[in-house]
Design an enzyme around this catalytic site. Sequence first.
Site, PDB file in Angstrom:
ATOM      1  CE1 TYR A 117      -4.082  10.025 -11.829  1.00 29.19           C
ATOM      2  CE2 TYR A 117      -2.332   9.328 -13.317  1.00 29.19           C
ATOM      3  CZ  TYR A 117      -2.786   9.624 -12.046  1.00 29.19           C
ATOM      4  OH  TYR A 117      -1.910   9.515 -10.983  1.00 29.19           O
ATOM      5  N   PRO A 167       0.822  -1.213   0.000  1.00 29.96           N
ATOM      6  CG  PRO A 167       0.098  -0.910   2.201  1.00 29.96           C
ATOM      7  CD  PRO A 167       0.825  -1.877   1.303  1.00 29.96           C
ATOM      8  N   GLY A 168       0.480   2.197  -0.791  1.00 28.85           N
ATOM      9  CA  GLY A 168       1.064   3.531  -0.744  1.00 28.85           C
ATOM     10  C   GLY A 168      -0.054   4.517  -0.556  1.00 28.85           C
ATOM     11  CB  CYS A 209       1.361  29.080 -19.427  1.00 25.11           C
ATOM     12  SG  CYS A 209       1.894  30.629 -18.689  1.00 25.11           S
ATOM     13  CE1 TYR A 235       2.004   6.521  -7.072  1.00 30.31           C
ATOM     14  CE2 TYR A 235       0.154   6.327  -5.576  1.00 30.31           C
ATOM     15  CZ  TYR A 235       1.235   5.763  -6.214  1.00 30.31           C
ATOM     16  OH  TYR A 235       1.556   4.459  -6.001  1.00 30.31           O
ATOM     17  NE  ARG A 262      -3.527  11.103  -8.312  1.00 32.50           N
ATOM     18  CZ  ARG A 262      -4.810  10.987  -8.044  1.00 32.50           C
ATOM     19  NH1 ARG A 262      -5.467  12.010  -7.469  1.00 32.50           N
ATOM     20  NH2 ARG A 262      -5.471   9.893  -8.352  1.00 32.50           N
TER      21      ARG A 262
END
Length: 446
Positions: A344, A302-303, A371, A400, A340
């Site tokens: 995605y 797990p992270g 920009c 992340y 992030r």
Amino acid sequence: MNNKLLPSPAALRLLLFPDTVRIADDRLTIAGHALASLADSYGTPLYVYDRATLDNAVEAYRSSLRVHYPGPSQIVYAGKAFLCQAMARWTQQHDLWVDCSSEGEMAMAIGGGVPREHILVHGVNKSGADLQAALRRAGTLVVDHLAELQHIAALLESTPLSPLPDLWLRLLPGVAVSTHHAHTQTGQQTSKFGMTPEELLEAARLCRERRLPLRGIHFHQGSNFRDPAPLIPAIELGLDAAREIGFPEAWHFSPGGGWGVAYHEDELPHPSIEHYVREVARALVEGCRARRLALPCLHLEPGRSLVARAGVAVYRVGAVKRRMSKTWLLIDGGMADNPRYALYGARYSCLPASAPQRECREHVSIAGPYCESGDILIEDLPMPKVAEGECLAVSMSGAYQLSMSSNYNGARRPAVLWLEEGRAQLIQRRETLEDLLRRDLLAQEP
């Protein structure tokens, strides 16, 4: 613009914040520290990590493993979620292993006091320097493909080393878990990661021929998933390979990690860590029994599900643009510290750091100063009317984000605080202009 009052989201959104979140004197606090005051003292963007939430997440994994898995087990912290020397030191206070994917991550882990036997090295295309470092500094090395294994054998022929890390083989199961974006899937047949079952058995044969210490099997199917069902056929495939290989009594099996978290109140409630561990453990126990295999040491990686909810990002609003069809809150961070959304389409939620229980009066989109039209953090979120100069606290910011941050547009990476009751410790300082210039070499006159 519709100014009709919307229900206050504060109570539900607070569930996305660290365990120690409170509203005191009409201010949002973590571990007793007012986020607005921390922003005044340390500047923004600012990231804070709550120690208690991290500790509680580890205990949730440990207690679930104690209940549901009768064999040995180990928790491996996924360094790619967020790694610095302070986080590495915290992992050792809980006797965790640390998953590193490069020589750089190994250096951070070692700098934080992680011993060799707790360093596990991954990587789909490890450089020569990565492999050299892993052979000397890691306790376990996960081999991604046959060419890598041949490279390892050649390195050891030219420079024999002792002791060697245990080798695990990474299986490509051909089955992905369900995630919100294809870029977070890793187990499908077309993935760049791992070996087919046939390649894996060939790698095992090569290990036997070269007398390399083959000790385990690993696979990974994707990140931020909430249904463990696709892990079951992958576990079966891995156990079939283990039976073919013929491991000794003491061997290792890792179905990776990637258990998800709720980033937005619309995703609540999220299935528990115990649900994930129970299903993995049951499949492994039943699969080993059916194949007459000794129970392996089960490794979970797990992270995100350890650190995402422990982290909060604090930004300051620099401008508000209210137009007929859209309200923009423009903040002083964005895709440079958290790419992030741009990568995605990740969803987030937030609360004002002061007076967070105000009634929502509008839907807003929150964007940064960079920009790029993709420099957006949150779209169409019900919020109170927020003024310039106010601070916003974005929950679920521990994983992340900083690990994928950049210096785009000359951005300087933010300061990071470690929070405990009565203590706020700076664990990473804000980057400076000198930091930006340090790598440059002045052009010399011809």
